[in-house]
Each structure stands twice: as structure tokens, then as C-alpha cells.
Design an enzyme around this catalytic site. Structure first.
Site, PDB file in Angstrom:
ATOM      1  N   SER A 246       0.813  -1.220   0.000  1.00 15.69           N
ATOM      2  CA  SER A 246       0.000   0.000   0.000  1.00 15.69           C
ATOM      3  C   SER A 246       0.846   1.270   0.000  1.00 15.69           C
ATOM      4  O   SER A 246       2.011   1.261   0.409  1.00 15.69           O
ATOM      5  CB  SER A 246      -0.950   0.081   1.207  1.00 15.69           C
ATOM      6  OG  SER A 246      -1.705  -1.084   1.328  1.00 15.69           O
ATOM      7  N   ASP A 318       7.881  -8.286  11.518  1.00 14.82           N
ATOM      8  CA  ASP A 318       7.923  -9.748  11.639  1.00 14.82           C
ATOM      9  C   ASP A 318       7.087 -10.183  12.833  1.00 14.82           C
ATOM     10  O   ASP A 318       7.528 -10.097  13.977  1.00 14.82           O
ATOM     11  CB  ASP A 318       9.374 -10.205  11.804  1.00 14.82           C
ATOM     12  CG  ASP A 318       9.523 -11.709  11.667  1.00 14.82           C
ATOM     13  OD1 ASP A 318       8.492 -12.385  11.510  1.00 14.82           O
ATOM     14  OD2 ASP A 318      10.661 -12.210  11.705  1.00 14.82           O
TER      15      ASP A 318
END
Length: 793
Positions: A246, A318
């Protein structure tokens, strides 16, 4: 002759009957955009004004009624989409599509999404507004299921409609969270490189040049006014959109012509039909929001009103790790921990398969998460590999987060809401009418012990590789009213945390660099400037990469046409226009270089690597690395290849391929000849007549990988680039003219193939046009389509 004439008349009559019957059927199954209907659980009349592109503007006396109405109109446009997305996390796609999706069902049903949903639901406050409004929304959906028209897809695949529950909502949250995660593709690949090829190969892949990063900077000021390829293949089979990347940027009043905030956002999601967002506008005496909702989510993840606007991009931190467990040699249902052996939790799962017998399997779950070996049939690892995913490990407040984002009364309240996000990690963007702008890296960030990489398999038995600490939200990267007068995100590396760049799976700097370059050029931005910018297709990096590659091409014996191709690349500004030639040459050249460099070592994992952010980040460094272990082709034992040899042969192979594909004249190697966009429907994927009925496209388009108008495709051997993902909407919100803010959807508002709004925005989307997001009550009430919902006696 008379017989022939009679036969022709009969055929003509039959054709007319079929056409008329088809037309009547289509009219019968269109959504109700006007008239009167009675609904249960309404306390007062609700009026829904459908605008020229089918967006419902819901006017109600209270939010309970408004959300009941939203559920009803959302279902009549998108019930089939709701049905697909609710089935993913629970492993129920095989029930309607057959055994081809069995492995996908086994995988998703074993991730723990359903179990996490049940755990969350057990602690929900059933008197809270988020819960009550969600139940109202679901009630509206279920009333449509029980009393409305059945979408044709249900009849075609032979599936019965079922009522929805709040568990379905949480299952959608879980699917969204998993599709945002990247570690499930990259961690197994990196571990494979380390274990099969060695540290030297891994270290070159993992090397990052910090000086070559565009970093989201951290600054807060006062507030104004107050598993690798196996998993990848399973994901590719999903019949709904996956979440990818995005862009977003918010410009402070100091950099706009009209002295008010300008807000832009275009989340990158897999293209499909229908497109992912359902656009809607709710207004009651005490509340207003113009939102973009995912199927079965009552509260919008993107939204605005007269006071503020918000949106998101993928953070790409992560939040998913893999642990290697050690089984008890005497009992395979136990695993080793630092405190001794523990029993695996054993979960029995049953998958229903269309036209086949049910299948039952057992999921083993350690304290780190489900054991993946049993969930992926072709996983080639004898060690038990557990997936530790923060989404299922930590308390889930996503329903309250989305409610509070859409109901915030101030920037501080909004910040308090996004601070509760644990997974998936999101860059949340904010701008308001008072002149505040903000970016928040919203996720539960954590620490492992020093020198331990979260991108490789961790040791599950020793206790040494556990998370040592979760960071407080005020230490997350963020920027509030920074001195440079804008905030932005393009899934790029965020600023340092505790003196170090926080690890993640960030996209290369291409889009971020282009966005920041354009934002730094002007101090008088208008809405039109931002609309042009969100459709921009000039790469900030590819022309440099192309010239770096060409530097090592031996040009002594090239033909005139080959030299022409080189000249085109040398003079390329990185623009991806339809009639450009350079993108065609560059993308094939790039594939040939990557194949010649990495494929001999990676084998079957090459296709995953070549389309990952690992490759994107490694490429610029690799090109300028004269001595690299990767340059040598391990299949030519008697020879050690050099960088120049690899790149020269790759260019010659590129030229030969394009001559064969597109002809000898380089001037005809136009970008539009090799790239296309088609929005595929789950049923349209079958091809033939169904494709022409349900799919939208194909279209010629501009753009390519990692430009602002991100048209995402996979590099592969075919030389044909089928766009799979890109802007799921483009939104531009201008607080100097809030009633004329604008957006566009990739296809249309409705997922009902008989609706006039099934694909009425598709060509506008490709052409970079916008549609007004109306907040003006007088304009809205002029709508030709008005649906009045009355309380049922």
C-alpha cells in the site's frame, strides 16, 4: 422451403424467449436500490440513498438501526464474497469447490484462527457498543439471507445459505492478518538457503545497504487543536483477495495551497471480482462516517468524515516465527522444553469435500503454535516445525480497534485505539480538519536476544530463543505533526527502535523514494496534484538499476538492433507508460539476470525468491558486487562464471526472447503488448462463457511493479505480465473541500453480476479517474434510487 421457414421462425422465437427470460431473470435478481422493505429489529425508519455508482448513504435515527441497514445492503451486493471469505479460516472452501482446495483448507483450519476467535468471544463484553453494533450488522445480513434474493453463484455451485455469527467476523480478521504476514514465505526459504547452501550464500542475500534506504522518520510534536513455496502455492489458490502492500501520505496545511490537510491512501490488495472494499456512508444525529468495509467487517478500516480521515498500509514487521521442536523419542505426542517434556495439544479437524467423503486429521500444537508438517503435505522437513504467530498468541482487540478508529473524537483517542493493534502490523495514517497529521507503526513489536535472527528457524527446545520483551507502544516508530510537514508510508523501512532498525519484510525503497521526492518538490499541493501523484508510474530506481546492469554488458559484437535496445534502456526515465519500450526490455532483462544468477542454486525455490522483497532488496547490491558466490553457475563444474559473463549472456538471451515474442523491430516492443489487467471472479476462473460473464477485463493499463500506481505481477519465464494486485481503492480527501473528496474502486460497488454497478468503475479506474465521495446532504437526497427500510410490525 416451408419447413425451413417454419424452423427459422421457431428458432427465432426460442432466441427471443431466451433473451427475454434472461432479461427478466437478471431484473429479478438485481439488488433493491429503491422501493420499500420491512426489516426486523428496527426502531425507526431508515432511508438509504444510492448514488450514481451504487454507494449507499444510510440515514438513520440511531446507530443500531444504521448498522442493521448496512448489513442488509452490504449483503445484497456482496453476499457471495462474504460466503467465500468466511470459509477460508475455517477450512470450508472444499465444501463448495471440491478436493482441489483440500490442502488449502487443511492449512488454514490448522493455523488456530478459529480457536483464537473462540477464546476472544468468551471474554467479549456483550453490552459494549462494538458488540451490539456488530450484532445489528449481522442481523441485517441474516435478514437478507432469509428473505432476500439468492445470488446466482450459490445456485451454480450448489451451496445452501447459512446465517452468520460474530465468529465469522473474527475468522475474517484472522484471514486478513495472515495474508498480511510475509514470514511464512521467506523464513523457510532463508533457512533452506542457510542449511543447504551455507552461510556465505545467506549472508549475501541478507546484506542491506542502509545508505540505500528511504526510511520513515520518527518525530512527534504537539497536537493542533488538541513456509516458503508450499505456502505460496496454497495462497495462490484462494478465491478471494490477499493483502499485499500500500501507499499513503498525508500533507500538512503548510504544504497545501488551501491551507488544509490533504490525505491520500491506496491499499494494495490482490485484484478480484468483486473488489475487496464495500463503500458506504452512515449518518445519524450523533455519528457520521464515510467508510470502506471488508466483507463481514461492520466497521471500516478506511474512513473519513468532516473532522478526520484515516487509512492504512502494511507495516511488514515480523509477527510470525518458526520454531524447530524436538520430539520425545519415546512418545511422539510430546516435545522438549527447557522445563522438560510437554504434551502436544491434539486438535481433531474434519473437512467436508464436495462430491467426496469427509476427511479428518489431527493438528499438533506446541506452546509455540501448530506443527506445520501435518498441515502441508509436501513439506520436506523431518523436524517438527511450529508456527508462532502473534495474532493467535496474544489478546485480540481488533473489533474494538476498528470501532474506535471509526468513532474517534480526537487524535489522542484515535492513537489510543491503534495502540491496541497486535497483528497484523499496520502503518495507520491520520489527518484532520484541525491541521493534525500522523503516522503510527501499530503492532506489538518485540525483542529477541541479541544476535538472534527472527528470519531463520528458531530453537523451540532450549528456551533461549523465546521473545524476551514486548515494547510499549510509545516506542513504536511514529510521526505526529513532523517538521517536514508530511507523513507517508509505502511499506518501507521504519525508523530505528532502541537504536537499531527494526527487522521486518519491508518493500524496497522505490515507491517511498518517489513519494518523498515528489512531496519535497512543492509547498502548494492541491487535490488535483495528489490525484495525479497517486496515478504516477515513474520508478525512482529502475533506470539506475538498468544502467548498472548495462555497465557490465560487453557491447563489442552487438548488432545495430541490440545497440538500439541498450540505448533505449540507457535513456529511460523509469516511466511505465503503455507505449514505452524500455519496461518491456528491462523486465525481461531482469528475469534473465536473476535466473542466471540464482536459479542454479535455488532450483524449485527460485520462482518464490525472484518475486519476493528479498530479491528486491538484494538486487542493487548484487549488481555492484564484483566477487559473489552467486555469480558462478554451479552446474558448470569446469568453469567459474564472472559478473560480466552472466549479465552479458542475460542481455543476449533477453534480446533473442523478445525478438521471438514481439518481432524483430524493437520499436514494436511496447509495454502494453505484454501487460494486462483482468479482475477474476471465483467462478469466472473456470474460463469459457463463465469468464466472459463474471470476470471484468482484460484491460490495457499503465504502471508496473513498485511504482506509485503499483501494478503487481510475477516475473516468470513467459514474458507475459498478468497483473495480480494493485490499488484496491484510490482515495484523496481534501479538508479544504471535504464534500468533493474523491475515490475509485477497481471494478464497481456491487458483486451482483446483474447489477449496473458490477463494473461501472472499471474503465475509470484504469484511466486514473475518480468519483466523488459525497457528504452533502442536499446532493445525496437528490438521488434517483431511494430504498426505505421500515420497522416490521
Amino acid at each position: 422451403m416451408k419447413f425451413i421457414k417454419k424452423s427459422l421462425k421457431v428458432i427465432l422465437v426460442l432466441i427471443v424467449l431466451i433473451v427475454v427470460g434472461g432479461w427478466l431473470y437478471s431484473r429479478t435478481y438485481q439488488p433493491d436500490y429503491s422501493g420499500e422493505l420491512e426489516l426486523n429489529n428496527l426502531s425507526d425508519e431508515v432511508t438509504v440513498y444510492f448514488d450514481e455508482v451504487g454507494v449507499p448513504h444510510i440515514e438513520a435515527q440511531n446507530q443500531q438501526d444504521a448498522y442493521t441497514a448496512l448489513g442488509y445492503v452490504h449483503a445484497q451486493d456482496r453476499l457471495w464474497q462474504m460466503e467465500l471469505i468466511r470459509r477460508i479460516a475455517s477450512g470450508r472452501l472444499s465444501e463448495i469447490f471440491g478436493k482441489d482446495l483440500l490442502q488449502t483448507d487443511v492449512f488454514f483450519s490448522g493455523l488456530g484462527i478459529e480457536e483464537a476467535a473462540e477464546k476472544t468471544m468468551a471474554t467479549l463484553d456483550k453490552n459494549s457498543q462494538p458488540y451490539l453494533l456488530t450484532e445489528a450488522y449481522l442481523n441485517g445480513i441474516n435478514q437478507y439471507i432469509n428473505e432476500g434474493k439468492t445470488p446466482i453463484e450459490f445456485s451454480l455451485v450448489g451451496v445452501e445459505k447459512e446465517n452468520y455469527t460474530i465468529k465469522d467476523v473474527y475468522n475474517v480478521f484472522g484471514y486478513m492478518a495472515f495474508s498480511f504476514a510475509v514470514a511464512h514465505k521467506t523464513d523457510p526459504l532463508l533457512t533452506e538457503i542457510k542449511e543447504k547452501l551455507g552461510e556465505a550464500y545467506l549472508n549475501e542475500i541478507m546484506t542491506t545497504d542502509v545508505s540505500d534506504l528511504t526510511i520513515n522518520k520518527y518525530e512527534t510534536k504537539e497536537i493542533k487543536g488538541e513456509l516458503s513455496a508450499a505456502v505460496s502455492k496454497l495462497m495462490d489458490k484462494l478465491p478471494v483477495s490477499t493483502f499485499i502492500g500500500s501507499n499513503s501520505w498525508v500533507i500538512a496545511p503548510e504544504k497545501t495551497k488551501n491551507g488544509k490537510v490533504l490525505f491520500a491512501n491506496d491499499p494494495h490488495i490482490g485484484f478480484s471480482q468483486p473488489s475487496v472494499w464495500y463503500e458506504n456512508h452512515i449518518k445519524t444525529p450523533d455519528f457520521e462516517i464515510y467508510g470502506f468495509n471488508i466483507a463481514l467487517m461492520p466497521f471500516p478500516l478506511l474512513g473519513h468524515n468532516r473532522e478526520y480521515a484515516y487509512g492504512l498500509t502494511m507495516l511488514a514487521n515480523d509477527d510470525l516465527n518458526f520454531y524447530v521442536e524436538e520430539n520425545n523419542g519415546d512418545n511422539e505426542n510430546q516435545y522438549k522444553t527447557s522445563e522438560g517434556y510437554k504434551d502436544y495439544e491434539l486438535l481433531s479437524k474434519t473437512i467436508k469435500i464436495k462430491d467426496e467423503a469427509d476427511t479428518t486429521f489431527t493438528v499438533k500444537v506446541s506452546k509455540h503454535g501448530p506443527i506445520m508438517n501435518g498441515l502441508i503435505s509436501h513439506m520436506n522437513d523431518d523436524r517438527p516445525i511450529a508456527m508462532h504467530w502473534l495474532y493467535t498468541q496474544l489478546n485480540n482487540e481488533q473489533l474494538h480497534v476498528s470501532y474506535e478508529m471509526s468513532h474517534a473524537k480526537s487524535l489522542m483517542k484515535f492513537r489510543d485505539a491503534v495502540a491496541k493493534i497486535h497483528a497484523p502490523g499496520l502503518n495507520v495514517m491520520y489527518g484532520d480538519a484541525k491541521g493534525n497529521i500522523a503516522w503510527f507503526a501499530s503492532a506489538k513489536l518485540y525483542q529477541l536476544r541479541d544476535s538472534l535472527s527472527s528470519k531463520l528457524y528458531l530453537d523451540g527446545s532450549s528456551g533461549n530463543d523465546e521473545i524476551t520483551e514486548f515494547l510499549p507502544f510509545n516506542e513504536n516508530p511514529q510521526a505526529v505533526n513532523p517538521s517536514w510537514n508530511y507523513v507517508y508510508s509505502a511499506n518501507n523501512q521504519p525508523d530505528s527502535v532502541r537504536g537499531k532498525l527494526y527487522p521486518g519484510y519491508y518493500q524496497p525503497q522505490d515507491r517511498a523514494k518517489r513519494i518523498s521526492t515528489l512531496l519535497n518538490k512543492k509547498n502548494d499541493f492541491t487535490k488535483e496534484d495528489v490525484q495525479n501523484m497517486i496515478y504516477d508510474v515513474q520508478s525512482a530506481t529502475v533506470s539506475d538499476i538498468a544502467n548498472d546492469l548495462l555497465h557490465y554488458v560487453d557491447q563489442q559484437n552487438l548488432t545495430a538492433s541490440q545497440k538500439k535496445a541498450i540505448s533505449i534502456l540507457e535513456n529511460w526515465n523509469g516511466d511505465y507508460q503503455k507505449t514505452a519500450i524500455a519496461p518491456t526490455i528491462y523486465n525481461r532483462f531482469l528475469y534473465e539476470v536473476l535466473a542466471a544468477t540464482y536459479k542454479d542454486e535455488l532450483g524449485g525455490s527460485f520462482e518464490l525468491f525472484v518475486n519476493s522483497q528479498l530479491q528486491d532488496q538484494a538486487l542493487p547490491i548484487q549488481i555492484n558486487r564484483e566477487n559473489s558466490i552467486w555469480w558462478d553457475n554451479v552446474k558448470t563444474a569446469s568453469k567459474k562464471e564472472s559478473r560480466a559473463e552472466i549479465i552479458t549472456s542475460s542481455f543476449l538471451d533477453t534480446f533473442a526472447f523478445l525478438e521471438n515474442q514481439l518481432g524483430e523491430n524493437v520499436d514494436n516492443w511496447l509495454w502494453k503488448r505484454v501487460i494486462s489487467l483482468e479482475h477474476e471472479h471465483a467462478i469466472g476462473k473456470a474460463g469459457g462463457v463463465l469468464r466472459s460473464i463474471f470476470n471484468v477485463g482484460p484491460f490495457e493499463t499503465i504502471g508496473g511493479n513498485e511504482v506509485i500506481n503499483n501494478q503487481i505481477f510475477k516475473l516468470d519465464s513467459t514474458g507475459v505480465y498478468k497483473i495480480t494486485a494493485g490499488p484496491s481503492t484510490r482515495r484523496v480527501i481534501d479538508f479544504s473541500d471535504i464534500e468533493n473528496s474523491s475515490a475509485i474502486l477497481p471494478t464497481g460497488q456491487s458483486g451482483n453480476v446483474f447489477s449496473e454497478h458490477y463494473k461501472d468503475q472499471a474503465q475509470k479506474f484504469v484511466d486514473g479517474e475518480f468519483v466523488k465521495m459525497s457528504l452533502n446532504e442536499t446532493e445525496i437526497k437528490k438521488s434517483a434510487n431511494v430504498l426505505v427500510l421500515q420497522p416490521k410490525d
